[in-house]
Write a protein that holds these residues in place. Sequence first.
Motif, PDB file in Angstrom:
ATOM      1  N   ILE A 130       0.830  -1.207   0.000  1.00  0.00           N
ATOM      2  CA  ILE A 130       0.000   0.000   0.000  1.00  0.00           C
ATOM      3  C   ILE A 130       0.865   1.258   0.000  1.00  0.00           C
ATOM      4  CG2 ILE A 130      -1.606   1.360   1.393  1.00  0.00           C
ATOM      5  CD1 ILE A 130      -2.851  -1.313   2.308  1.00  0.00           C
ATOM      6  N   VAL A 131       1.846   1.311   0.901  1.00  0.00           N
ATOM      7  CA  VAL A 131       2.690   2.500   1.021  1.00  0.00           C
ATOM      8  C   VAL A 131       3.533   2.690  -0.232  1.00  0.00           C
ATOM      9  CG1 VAL A 131       4.606   3.531   2.302  1.00  0.00           C
ATOM     10  CG2 VAL A 131       2.727   2.420   3.532  1.00  0.00           C
ATOM     11  N   TYR A 132       4.072   1.616  -0.752  1.00  0.00           N
ATOM     12  CA  TYR A 132       4.898   1.704  -1.970  1.00  0.00           C
ATOM     13  C   TYR A 132       4.095   2.238  -3.152  1.00  0.00           C
ATOM     14  CZ  TYR A 132       7.346   0.149  -6.166  1.00  0.00           C
ATOM     15  OH  TYR A 132       7.946   0.091  -7.405  1.00  0.00           O
ATOM     16  N   GLU A 133       2.934   1.661  -3.385  1.00  0.00           N
ATOM     17  CA  GLU A 133       2.125   2.064  -4.540  1.00  0.00           C
ATOM     18  C   GLU A 133       1.579   3.486  -4.391  1.00  0.00           C
ATOM     19  OE1 GLU A 133      -0.825  -0.943  -4.960  1.00  0.00           O
ATOM     20  OE2 GLU A 133       0.552  -2.373  -5.918  1.00  0.00           O
ATOM     21  N   LYS A 134       1.386   3.915  -3.181  1.00  0.00           N
ATOM     22  CA  LYS A 134       0.816   5.237  -2.933  1.00  0.00           C
ATOM     23  C   LYS A 134       1.824   6.355  -3.155  1.00  0.00           C
ATOM     24  CE  LYS A 134      -1.565   7.845   0.720  1.00  0.00           C
ATOM     25  NZ  LYS A 134      -2.059   7.785   2.121  1.00  0.00           N
ATOM     26  N   LYS A 135       3.098   6.108  -2.825  1.00  0.00           N
ATOM     27  CA  LYS A 135       4.024   7.244  -2.771  1.00  0.00           C
ATOM     28  C   LYS A 135       5.396   7.016  -3.400  1.00  0.00           C
ATOM     29  CE  LYS A 135       5.750  10.638   0.567  1.00  0.00           C
ATOM     30  NZ  LYS A 135       5.753  11.056   1.984  1.00  0.00           N
TER      31      LYS A 135
END
Length: 240
Positions: A130-135
């Motif tokens: 989630i964090v990788y794909e978001k930012k």
Amino acid sequence: MRKIYTYRVIKYFPHIRSDEFFNVGIWLWDEQGNKKQIYIDKSQEHIKHLFKFPSIDKKALPFFLESIRQEMNAQSWYDNHLRFSEIDSIVSEQDINEVANILYEDYIGYKFHVREQKDRYAQANETTKIVYEKKFQNKLLLESCNDFSFSVVNKITSKKYYSRFGSVNDKADIQELMYFSLKDKNYTKMNISLLGIVSADEAEIQSCKEDFLSPNHIAYAPYSNNEDCERYFESISQTA
């Protein structure tokens, strides 16, 4: 100073003519003959797991455990359901209480952490995604890795970072990370991190760094929530 401890594991046999048993306690002695006894307690989660097995006598087991707590003579037993293992030994620099806790985890505790560990790992993987794909997709390349939980490449510097989920409190996590790190002859040049997915106080983290992580070129980063994950990715996104 390294010391030699001897110990015996207490095994509970639900059926005395069966080979099936569960480890329920440990007797431990140091070189001076001091003794430490440690058992599964009826109020702990471990024994609740044991009660899920249909072969366990839910009324008898607490009685047997209480009986063995009172027993000081290894030659005397209240019932054949409880038996000692052969005498074994362990060499350690730690005191008798710490060694007892290590043996408890080795013989009893680890069996009940499997589901919990899978849940923690699944959550950490989901957080990472989630964090990788978001930012961070523009800065980093997230890759799968056989020996580690994942690896990340900084797209600007081309540096590669290897990461493995774990806990500074878990001996198996540290041993596995060191093993996989040392497999590569270039490990001193690798960027390797233990990502702490279990909360730990600063003293425990510092002790683990000094004793195991830093000497083996392994860094540590908290990783128990989205904010921790974002901070970790931010740190390896730097180009300076």
